[in-house]
Design an enzyme around this catalytic site. Structure first.
Site, PDB file in Angstrom:
ATOM      1  N   GLU A  60       0.823  -1.209   0.000  1.00  0.00           N
ATOM      2  CA  GLU A  60       0.000   0.000   0.000  1.00  0.00           C
ATOM      3  C   GLU A  60       0.859   1.263   0.000  1.00  0.00           C
ATOM      4  O   GLU A  60       0.496   2.265  -0.624  1.00  0.00           O
ATOM      5  CB  GLU A  60      -0.949  -0.004   1.200  1.00  0.00           C
TER       6      GLU A  60
ATOM      7  N   CYS B 128     -24.954   4.982 -13.434  1.00  0.00           N
ATOM      8  CA  CYS B 128     -23.831   5.917 -13.369  1.00  0.00           C
ATOM      9  C   CYS B 128     -24.273   7.280 -13.891  1.00  0.00           C
ATOM     10  O   CYS B 128     -24.684   7.412 -15.057  1.00  0.00           O
ATOM     11  CB  CYS B 128     -22.660   5.380 -14.184  1.00  0.00           C
TER      12      CYS B 128
ATOM     13  N   CYS C 290     -18.832  -2.250 -17.556  1.00  0.00           N
ATOM     14  CA  CYS C 290     -18.831  -1.822 -16.156  1.00  0.00           C
ATOM     15  C   CYS C 290     -20.054  -2.378 -15.438  1.00  0.00           C
ATOM     16  O   CYS C 290     -21.189  -2.227 -15.921  1.00  0.00           O
ATOM     17  CB  CYS C 290     -18.831  -0.295 -16.082  1.00  0.00           C
TER      18      CYS C 290
ATOM     19  N   CYS D 282     -17.179   1.578 -20.479  1.00  0.00           N
ATOM     20  CA  CYS D 282     -18.470   1.607 -19.792  1.00  0.00           C
ATOM     21  C   CYS D 282     -19.330   0.401 -20.149  1.00  0.00           C
ATOM     22  O   CYS D 282     -20.184  -0.028 -19.354  1.00  0.00           O
ATOM     23  CB  CYS D 282     -19.217   2.895 -20.132  1.00  0.00           C
TER      24      CYS D 282
END
Length: 368
Positions: A35, A203, A197, A194
């Site tokens: 991380e 969205c 997605c 998209c």
């Protein structure tokens, strides 16, 4: 319609990334290192660095016992070197106090901010936590239609509230990875896909034809170019003088060629610098500016070598440059420059590579 998190997790089970090196095994130590490396850096770049880091420091105790030079050497090229210094400092704290198990204790460590701490809690401990890295900000801004500049603190707060609402009541580790994967592989900054997605149906950016416009940003400012000068100082054995840079600022804590401001402390009583001539200029792009550097070659007489102070200086043997460079933390453009110089020492008659026009290069090492 199923909740955002349910649709995302269903997509993740099939299309998510399940073979990242820090996932096997997914221990707190490995997750923490990954991380920190992933702060402002893409997964594809981090993987090789992470694997080399784990090979050298497989346990927290190994990292804590290492010198900062060893850590910076393995970090060289990954950028944002304060991360490496903070990682090393935090490892030494944890070696004494143990690995934290709460969000508050992770936040108390050097180099661990709120999003990183949340990602560690979710990934390593499967605890509920709300992350907000760059990928997540982009996904949330588009899906919720948040159109104020993403750099503003009010926008960040709005994104956080939506991200928190979207977080499910279970499978926290998977959900955290899933939303990061969606941003990295599907809801990308340019040319998002998209059509595949899992949350495209509701969205807002897609419904209002603003996918390319979100997340909104302030108008970009032209990145300035700053001039810099470095000295390639060699003794009679062709060794190169290196100095350690201050702990803060660019390339903080790394070994580097000296700059004019690093010379006065010893130049007054030290060597007479001679045979000055330009060599191997380079450019390097940082986040906020481009460094255009001129490198000047200087020679030292044998008797002047002893006049140099040992503090924060060292000599790099170009004949043994490969081993020496592995042990030192050097900025990538400086490392490449010195490798070129080392080839000149070992193979002095080797022709330089032609430039793009097909003509011999005249000291230009290219953009780092």
């Amino acid at each position: 319609m199923a909740p955002f998190s349910a649709r995302l997790l269903t997509w993740f089970d099939v299309h998510g990334r399940h073979d990242l090196p820090w996932q096997h095994p997914r221990t707190p130590y490995r997750v923490w290192v990954s991380e920190v490396m992933l702060q402002q850096t893409q997964v594809a770049t981090v993987i090789d660095y992470f694997n080399r880091f784990m090979e050298r420091f497989p346990r927290l105790e190994d990292l804590a016992a290492a010198s900062i030079d060893e850590v910076l050497a393995l970090w060289s090229g990954l950028g944002y070197y304060a991360r490496a210094r903070n990682l090393h400092a935090a490892a030494r704290v944890m070696a004494q106090q143990g690995i934290p198990e709460t969000l508050a204790h992770w936040l108390a460590l050097p180099g661990v901010g709120s999003s990183t701490a949340a990602a560690i809690m979710a990934q390593a401990f499967d605890e509920p936590a709300t992350i907000l890295d760059g990928n997540v900000k982009r996904v949330i801004a588009r899906h919720a239609g948040i159109d104020t500049p993403i750099e503003q603190s009010a926008t960040v707060q709005a994104l956080y509230q939506v991200a928190k609402e979207y977080t499910p009541d279970a499978r926290f580790a998977d959900y955290t990875q899933a939303i990061m994967d969606l941003g990295a592989t599907c809801c990308t900054r340019t040319q998002p896909e998209c059509g595949r997605c899992p949350v495209a149906e509701d969205c807002v950016a897609r419904q209002t034809d603003r996918v390319d416009a979100l997340p909104a940003r302030r108008r970009r400012v032209t990145v300035p170019t700053r001039a810099g000068t470095f000295y390639l100082i060699q003794d009679s054995a062709r060794r190169v003088l290196l100095v350690r840079r201050p702990p803060t600022g660019i390339w903080g804590g790394l070994w580097c060629l000296p700059e004019p401001e690093s010379l006065p402390s010893w130049a007054a009583e030290g060597p007479a610098l001679a045979d000055e001539c330009p060599t191997l200029d380079f450019q390097h792009r940082f986040t906020h500016f481009i460094l255009s550097a001129t490198v000047l070659r200087l020679r030292l007489d044998a008797e002047d070598v002893q006049a140099l102070p040992p503090e924060e200086t060292c000599w790099l043997d170009l004949v043994e440059y490969r081993q020496d460079m592995i042990q030192l933390g050097l900025p990538k453009p400086i490392q490449r420059l010195l490798m070129t110089e080392a080839l000149e020492v070992v193979c002095p008659h080797m022709p330089r590579e032609p430039d793009r026009a097909g003509k011999p290069s005249e000291g230009q090492s290219g953009t780092a």
